[in-house]
Design a protein around this motif. Structure first.
Motif, short mmCIF file in Angstrom:
data_model
loop_
_atom_site.label_atom_id
_atom_site.label_comp_id
_atom_site.label_asym_id
_atom_site.label_seq_id
_atom_site.Cartn_x
_atom_site.Cartn_y
_atom_site.Cartn_z
N LEU A 52 -2.23 -4.06 7.36
CA LEU A 52 -1.23 -4.56 6.41
C LEU A 52 -0.90 -3.54 5.32
O LEU A 52 0.03 -3.74 4.54
N CYS A 53 -1.66 -2.44 5.28
CA CYS A 53 -1.36 -1.39 4.30
C CYS A 53 -0.07 -0.69 4.74
O CYS A 53 0.10 -0.36 5.91
N THR A 54 0.83 -0.47 3.78
CA THR A 54 2.12 0.13 4.15
C THR A 54 2.10 1.66 4.07
O THR A 54 3.05 2.31 4.47
N ASP A 55 1.01 2.22 3.55
CA ASP A 55 0.88 3.67 3.53
C ASP A 55 0.41 4.12 4.90
O ASP A 55 -0.75 3.94 5.26
N ALA A 103 -6.94 3.86 6.91
CA ALA A 103 -7.64 3.03 5.93
C ALA A 103 -6.66 2.46 4.92
O ALA A 103 -5.66 3.09 4.60
N PRO A 104 -6.91 1.24 4.43
CA PRO A 104 -6.02 0.70 3.40
C PRO A 104 -6.08 1.56 2.14
O PRO A 104 -7.17 1.95 1.71
N CYS A 105 -4.89 1.89 1.57
CA CYS A 105 -4.87 2.80 0.42
C CYS A 105 -5.35 2.10 -0.86
O CYS A 105 -5.87 2.73 -1.76
N GLY A 106 -5.18 0.77 -0.90
CA GLY A 106 -5.63 0.03 -2.08
C GLY A 106 -4.58 -0.07 -3.17
O GLY A 106 -4.77 -0.79 -4.16
N TYR A 107 -3.45 0.65 -3.02
CA TYR A 107 -2.46 0.67 -4.10
C TYR A 107 -1.10 0.10 -3.71
O TYR A 107 -0.35 -0.37 -4.55
N CYS A 108 -0.75 0.17 -2.42
CA CYS A 108 0.60 -0.23 -2.00
C CYS A 108 0.74 -1.76 -2.15
O CYS A 108 -0.24 -2.47 -2.32
N PRO A 109 1.99 -2.25 -2.12
CA PRO A 109 2.17 -3.71 -2.26
C PRO A 109 1.38 -4.49 -1.21
O PRO A 109 0.79 -5.52 -1.53
N GLY A 110 1.35 -3.96 0.04
CA GLY A 110 0.60 -4.65 1.10
C GLY A 110 -0.87 -4.82 0.73
O GLY A 110 -1.44 -5.90 0.86
N CYS A 111 -1.48 -3.73 0.27
CA CYS A 111 -2.90 -3.78 -0.10
C CYS A 111 -3.12 -4.72 -1.28
O CYS A 111 -4.09 -5.48 -1.30
N ARG A 112 -2.22 -4.64 -2.26
CA ARG A 112 -2.41 -5.48 -3.46
C ARG A 112 -2.27 -6.96 -3.11
O ARG A 112 -3.04 -7.80 -3.57
ZN LIG Z 1 -2.07 0.24 1.13
#
Ligand SMILES: [Zn+2]
Length: 329
Positions: A51-54, A59-68
């Motif tokens: 679901l991470c858009t980066d 790995a999930p970036c933790g910052y993109c809207p998807g991660c948040r």
């Molecule tokens: Zn992300």
């Protein structure tokens, strides 16, 4: 890496990493294995990564809207289904079906995580099966099922199965200490052993009253009573305490089964099956002296029957009484 925080399960994880990297995902995966071994943890990590858009890394970036959105539990393209009470109900599956008539909100895919699939009754299972047979595009099903109970074979045949095995005791102990750093190494190892390499199960036991009741129950079973009446009276009292554990009762049944299984192994091999605490070794030796092989295997069957009766929603109090009477017989 998507799964960098996860200890163990390296085969499943490297397989999933490969398909995620190559974007060769099936439309449904079934994560299957013992209770508390880490299946849902891996499935959730996979969902987070997808679901991470980066797209520059897996790995999930933790910052993109998807991660948040995922971290806050509000991702519109992440549907999570958990049992409502004892099982997943057909209405919950119908609600998912309804959402699937719309395309995912973001450009990527929608992920439907269904945990404890084994609790589904036939009606709900068939409804899920229909979705798996004709999956709408851009939807990925991640099903998680404990192998304590069978999953409908028709569901199994529609999924790619990812099997999870119990972890080695020291690895399970490391995971237990990650979540419960106050535990000493020896205690964590003992919990790992009691939970047969399933840290989730160990941590659930650590916080509840299950372990305390186990420490009461097993000595009571081992003790030779002066009279039958006294023995029945005590068993029924303990059955009452067991029934009060509610959902944790399954954890206690697992502990009893491990105990009788270890006693059986000790009788067969003449040595302790795995490193257990001195107190537990003593119990096993007494169990070997008290019961022969056929009695021990009867006790394992009695615990299994109790587990099956609970899964069928039989009266908890009654199940515990019958179990205790069979165990003291
Ligand atoms: Zn992300």
């Amino acid at each position: 890496m998507v799964f960098s925080n996860i200890l163990g399960h390296s085969r499943s994880i490297s397989f999933l990493s490969r398909v995620m990297k190559g974007r060769r995902l099936a439309h449904a995966y079934l994560f299957s294995g013992p209770e508390g071994v880490g299946k849902a943890t891996v499935a959730r990590a996979m969902a987070a990564g997808l679901l991470c858009t980066d797209t520059s890394t897996l790995a999930p970036c933790g910052y993109c809207p998807g991660c948040r959105q995922f971290a806050s539990g509000n991702h519109p393209d992440f549907l999570r289904v958990l049992p409502d009470g004892a099982s997943i109900k057909i209405d919950q599956i119908r609600a998912v079906k309804k959402q699937l008539t719309f395309s995912p909100f973001a450009e990527g895919r929608r992920i439907i995580l269904v945990e404890e699939v084994q609790t589904m009754r036939r009606e709900a299972g068939n409804s899920l099966l229909k979705m798996l047979e004709e999956p709408p595009p851009d939807n990925l099903f991640l099903l998680v099922a404990s192998d304590a109970e069978p999953v409908l074979s028709t569901i199994l045949s529609r999924c790619q199965v990812i099997a999870f095995a119990p972890l080695a005791d020291d690895l399970a102990a490391d995971i237990i200490r990650r979540h419960a750093p106050e535990l000493g190494k020896r205690d964590a190892l003992n919990l790992a052993r009691l939970s047969e390499g399933c840290p989730g199960w160990a941590l659930a036991m650590e916080t509840g009253e299950v372990l305390a009741l186990r420490e009461q129950l097993i000595p009571a079973l081992l003790e030779k009573k002066r009279s039958e009446a006294r023995s029945i009276e005590e068993s029924l009292f303990l059955a009452g305490a067991m029934a009060e554990l509610k959902t944790d009762l399954n954890l206690l049944l697992n502990l009893l089964k491990v105990f009788f299984k270890d006693a059986l192994l000790l009788s067969l091999c003449a040595e302790s099956p795995a490193p257990v605490s001195a107190a537990h070794t003593k119990e096993l030796v007494r169990a070997r002296e008290r019961w022969n092989l056929s009695q021990l295997s009867d006790k394992i069957c009695a615990v299994d029957s109790a587990g099956q009766a609970l899964a069928r929603n039989c009266n908890r109090g009654l199940v515990c009484e019958v179990l205790m009477l069979r165990l003291i017989a």
